[in-house]
Design a protein around this motif. Sequence first.
Motif, PDB file in Angstrom:
ATOM      1  N   ALA A 123      43.505  31.606  51.814  1.00  0.00           N
ATOM      2  CA  ALA A 123      43.645  32.746  50.906  1.00  0.00           C
ATOM      3  C   ALA A 123      42.549  33.761  51.196  1.00  0.00           C
ATOM      4  CB  ALA A 123      43.562  32.284  49.456  1.00  0.00           C
ATOM      5  N   THR A 124      42.938  35.019  51.364  1.00  0.00           N
ATOM      6  CA  THR A 124      42.021  36.069  51.769  1.00  0.00           C
ATOM      7  C   THR A 124      42.008  37.203  50.747  1.00  0.00           C
ATOM      8  OG1 THR A 124      42.453  35.549  54.095  1.00  0.00           O
ATOM      9  CG2 THR A 124      41.422  37.677  53.625  1.00  0.00           C
ATOM     10  N   HIS A 125      40.809  37.690  50.430  1.00  0.00           N
ATOM     11  CA  HIS A 125      40.630  38.820  49.531  1.00  0.00           C
ATOM     12  C   HIS A 125      39.800  39.883  50.247  1.00  0.00           C
ATOM     13  CE1 HIS A 125      41.483  35.433  46.843  1.00  0.00           C
ATOM     14  NE2 HIS A 125      41.897  36.309  45.949  1.00  0.00           N
ATOM     15  N   SER A 126      39.984  41.120  49.844  1.00  0.00           N
ATOM     16  CA  SER A 126      39.190  42.222  50.387  1.00  0.00           C
ATOM     17  C   SER A 126      38.356  42.840  49.275  1.00  0.00           C
ATOM     18  CB  SER A 126      40.092  43.285  51.019  1.00  0.00           C
ATOM     19  OG  SER A 126      40.912  43.905  50.043  1.00  0.00           O
ATOM     20  N   PHE A 127      37.164  43.322  49.654  1.00  0.00           N
ATOM     21  CA  PHE A 127      36.258  43.947  48.688  1.00  0.00           C
ATOM     22  C   PHE A 127      35.831  45.310  49.206  1.00  0.00           C
ATOM     23  CE2 PHE A 127      31.858  44.795  47.295  1.00  0.00           C
ATOM     24  CZ  PHE A 127      32.079  44.903  45.928  1.00  0.00           C
ATOM     25  N   ASP A 128      35.969  46.323  48.350  1.00  0.00           N
ATOM     26  CA  ASP A 128      35.574  47.687  48.681  1.00  0.00           C
ATOM     27  C   ASP A 128      34.260  48.000  47.968  1.00  0.00           C
ATOM     28  OD1 ASP A 128      35.213  50.429  48.955  1.00  0.00           O
ATOM     29  OD2 ASP A 128      37.360  50.864  48.874  1.00  0.00           O
ATOM     30  N   PRO A 129      33.131  48.138  48.695  1.00  0.00           N
ATOM     31  CA  PRO A 129      31.848  48.384  48.019  1.00  0.00           C
ATOM     32  C   PRO A 129      31.742  49.774  47.411  1.00  0.00           C
ATOM     33  CG  PRO A 129      31.579  48.477  50.399  1.00  0.00           C
ATOM     34  CD  PRO A 129      32.986  48.017  50.154  1.00  0.00           C
ATOM     35  N   ILE A 130      32.632  50.701  47.784  1.00  0.00           N
ATOM     36  CA  ILE A 130      32.600  52.037  47.192  1.00  0.00           C
ATOM     37  C   ILE A 130      33.200  52.004  45.785  1.00  0.00           C
ATOM     38  CG2 ILE A 130      33.306  54.431  47.436  1.00  0.00           C
ATOM     39  CD1 ILE A 130      31.321  53.521  49.533  1.00  0.00           C
ATOM     40  N   THR A 131      34.399  51.433  45.670  1.00  0.00           N
ATOM     41  CA  THR A 131      35.044  51.333  44.357  1.00  0.00           C
ATOM     42  C   THR A 131      34.604  50.090  43.588  1.00  0.00           C
ATOM     43  OG1 THR A 131      36.947  50.134  45.302  1.00  0.00           O
ATOM     44  CG2 THR A 131      37.045  52.542  45.262  1.00  0.00           C
ATOM     45  N   LYS A 132      33.906  49.163  44.276  1.00  0.00           N
ATOM     46  CA  LYS A 132      33.385  47.925  43.675  1.00  0.00           C
ATOM     47  C   LYS A 132      34.497  47.028  43.151  1.00  0.00           C
ATOM     48  CE  LYS A 132      29.332  50.500  42.082  1.00  0.00           C
ATOM     49  NZ  LYS A 132      28.504  50.858  40.913  1.00  0.00           N
ATOM     50  N   THR A 133      35.616  47.016  43.841  1.00  0.00           N
ATOM     51  CA  THR A 133      36.777  46.248  43.380  1.00  0.00           C
ATOM     52  C   THR A 133      37.272  45.303  44.464  1.00  0.00           C
ATOM     53  OG1 THR A 133      38.251  48.041  44.080  1.00  0.00           O
ATOM     54  CG2 THR A 133      37.511  48.044  41.782  1.00  0.00           C
ATOM     55  N   TRP A 134      37.998  44.269  44.012  1.00  0.00           N
ATOM     56  CA  TRP A 134      38.599  43.282  44.896  1.00  0.00           C
ATOM     57  C   TRP A 134      40.110  43.479  44.928  1.00  0.00           C
ATOM     58  CZ3 TRP A 134      35.955  39.516  47.659  1.00  0.00           C
ATOM     59  CH2 TRP A 134      34.594  39.398  47.362  1.00  0.00           C
ATOM     60  N   GLN A 135      40.708  43.107  46.052  1.00  0.00           N
ATOM     61  CA  GLN A 135      42.159  43.112  46.187  1.00  0.00           C
ATOM     62  C   GLN A 135      42.591  41.809  46.846  1.00  0.00           C
ATOM     63  OE1 GLN A 135      43.201  46.642  48.391  1.00  0.00           O
ATOM     64  NE2 GLN A 135      42.998  47.981  46.626  1.00  0.00           N
ATOM     65  N   GLY A 136      43.851  41.437  46.619  1.00  0.00           N
ATOM     66  CA  GLY A 136      44.359  40.194  47.167  1.00  0.00           C
ATOM     67  C   GLY A 136      44.878  39.293  46.057  1.00  0.00           C
ATOM     68  N   PRO A 137      45.221  38.055  46.387  1.00  0.00           N
ATOM     69  CA  PRO A 137      45.010  37.411  47.697  1.00  0.00           C
ATOM     70  C   PRO A 137      46.099  37.726  48.719  1.00  0.00           C
ATOM     71  CG  PRO A 137      45.954  35.848  46.174  1.00  0.00           C
ATOM     72  CD  PRO A 137      45.744  37.112  45.389  1.00  0.00           C
ATOM     73  N   TYR A 138      45.753  37.564  49.998  1.00  0.00           N
ATOM     74  CA  TYR A 138      46.689  37.691  51.110  1.00  0.00           C
ATOM     75  C   TYR A 138      46.686  36.377  51.884  1.00  0.00           C
ATOM     76  CZ  TYR A 138      45.299  42.498  50.031  1.00  0.00           C
ATOM     77  OH  TYR A 138      44.999  43.663  49.385  1.00  0.00           O
ATOM     78  N   ASP A 139      47.844  35.988  52.347  1.00  0.00           N
ATOM     79  CA  ASP A 139      47.953  34.779  53.163  1.00  0.00           C
ATOM     80  C   ASP A 139      48.111  35.216  54.616  1.00  0.00           C
ATOM     81  OD1 ASP A 139      48.256  32.326  54.249  1.00  0.00           O
ATOM     82  OD2 ASP A 139      50.060  31.762  53.132  1.00  0.00           O
ATOM     83  N   LEU A 140      47.035  35.115  55.385  1.00  0.00           N
ATOM     84  CA  LEU A 140      47.041  35.595  56.764  1.00  0.00           C
ATOM     85  C   LEU A 140      47.163  34.474  57.788  1.00  0.00           C
ATOM     86  CD1 LEU A 140      44.219  38.292  56.549  1.00  0.00           C
ATOM     87  CD2 LEU A 140      46.663  38.515  56.090  1.00  0.00           C
ATOM     88  N   ARG A 141      47.388  33.254  57.320  1.00  0.00           N
ATOM     89  CA  ARG A 141      47.512  32.147  58.269  1.00  0.00           C
ATOM     90  C   ARG A 141      48.825  32.243  59.032  1.00  0.00           C
ATOM     91  NH1 ARG A 141      46.852  26.912  54.708  1.00  0.00           N
ATOM     92  NH2 ARG A 141      48.273  28.153  53.437  1.00  0.00           N
ATOM     93  N   PRO A 142      48.791  32.106  60.351  1.00  0.00           N
ATOM     94  CA  PRO A 142      50.031  32.145  61.126  1.00  0.00           C
ATOM     95  C   PRO A 142      50.889  30.892  60.933  1.00  0.00           C
ATOM     96  CG  PRO A 142      48.191  31.628  62.551  1.00  0.00           C
ATOM     97  CD  PRO A 142      47.609  31.967  61.211  1.00  0.00           C
ATOM     98  N   ASP A 143      50.259  29.795  60.492  1.00  0.00           N
ATOM     99  CA  ASP A 143      50.957  28.522  60.321  1.00  0.00           C
ATOM    100  C   ASP A 143      50.425  27.852  59.062  1.00  0.00           C
ATOM    101  OD1 ASP A 143      52.070  25.995  60.418  1.00  0.00           O
ATOM    102  OD2 ASP A 143      51.784  25.752  62.576  1.00  0.00           O
ATOM    103  N   GLN A 144      51.305  27.450  58.166  1.00  0.00           N
ATOM    104  CA  GLN A 144      50.902  26.826  56.918  1.00  0.00           C
ATOM    105  C   GLN A 144      50.282  25.448  57.122  1.00  0.00           C
ATOM    106  OE1 GLN A 144      50.956  28.474  54.005  1.00  0.00           O
ATOM    107  NE2 GLN A 144      51.662  30.227  55.221  1.00  0.00           N
ATOM    108  N   ASN A 145      50.432  24.880  58.302  1.00  0.00           N
ATOM    109  CA  ASN A 145      49.866  23.558  58.575  1.00  0.00           C
ATOM    110  C   ASN A 145      48.419  23.627  59.045  1.00  0.00           C
ATOM    111  OD1 ASN A 145      52.296  22.167  57.977  1.00  0.00           O
ATOM    112  ND2 ASN A 145      53.097  22.662  60.009  1.00  0.00           N
ATOM    113  N   VAL A 146      47.858  24.835  59.149  1.00  0.00           N
ATOM    114  CA  VAL A 146      46.463  24.981  59.562  1.00  0.00           C
ATOM    115  C   VAL A 146      45.555  24.372  58.490  1.00  0.00           C
ATOM    116  CG1 VAL A 146      44.631  26.636  60.051  1.00  0.00           C
ATOM    117  CG2 VAL A 146      46.930  27.038  60.945  1.00  0.00           C
ATOM    118  N   PHE A 147      44.645  23.502  58.906  1.00  0.00           N
ATOM    119  CA  PHE A 147      43.780  22.800  57.959  1.00  0.00           C
ATOM    120  C   PHE A 147      42.570  23.641  57.569  1.00  0.00           C
ATOM    121  CE2 PHE A 147      40.020  20.066  57.308  1.00  0.00           C
ATOM    122  CZ  PHE A 147      40.419  19.419  56.159  1.00  0.00           C
ATOM    123  N   SER A 148      41.986  24.360  58.528  1.00  0.00           N
ATOM    124  CA  SER A 148      40.802  25.156  58.249  1.00  0.00           C
ATOM    125  C   SER A 148      40.875  26.453  59.037  1.00  0.00           C
ATOM    126  CB  SER A 148      39.526  24.384  58.612  1.00  0.00           C
ATOM    127  OG  SER A 148      38.364  25.145  58.333  1.00  0.00           O
TER     128      SER A 148
END
Length: 238
Positions: free
Chosen positions: A194-219
Amino acid sequence: MAKHQTVADEEEAPIHGDVLEAILTHVPLIDLVRACHVSTSWKGAVFSSLRHLNPVKPWLIVHAQSTRYPYTTTSHAYDPRSHVWVDIEQLRSTTSRPSDRRARICSTCRARSAPLVWRPDPIVALVGERVVIAGGACDFGDDPLAVETYDLTTRAWDTCDDMPAILKDSCASTWLSVAVDKSKMYVMEKCSGATHSFDPITKTWQGPYDLRPDQNVFSSIIGCSWWVWSERLRMSKA
């Protein structure tokens, strides 16, 4: 006599070209600096060897501190290209008096205020002109999801929105992988991806995004290329 002279000339024949480059691939990286000073042709062979045969790889830097007084610290580096460990000596000034050094250190300390939250294991990233420090705090004393930014221009700390609540049990550098681009910090939970992005200008978080190419990836761990991240995030939002 002529025969002996011929043998001597063969023994002293210079090494150059592909043979020299192949030999230099087995020379530790730190020793190649001296090899560059042998001659112009050797310098060219060193750079050609590093470029085509055995390129430079990222080093692993290890800082160790003794658990007993006087708590001495040592630094070591591992060069995966040469498969050798290198001891890193701490640099010491020999041109200034101790009192001068203390004065400069104290002046620097006065110019930099401390973070607002004490953190034993935070994530730290430089985004533009701001240093972002997030998570890693002790949950029994401070908010473990707290986020602060330090503006290198104004030399001031500022508080921001907390990290997403879903990261409460993994909000430390041990469990998170971090990457940055020109304007944002990206935080990936290594186990779930699970991936989130943070913008230090607006001081806000966005996400989550699932960027894994394969759901079986362990780490998972992340690096950042601005164009790739923009495309992946755009696709995730779509």
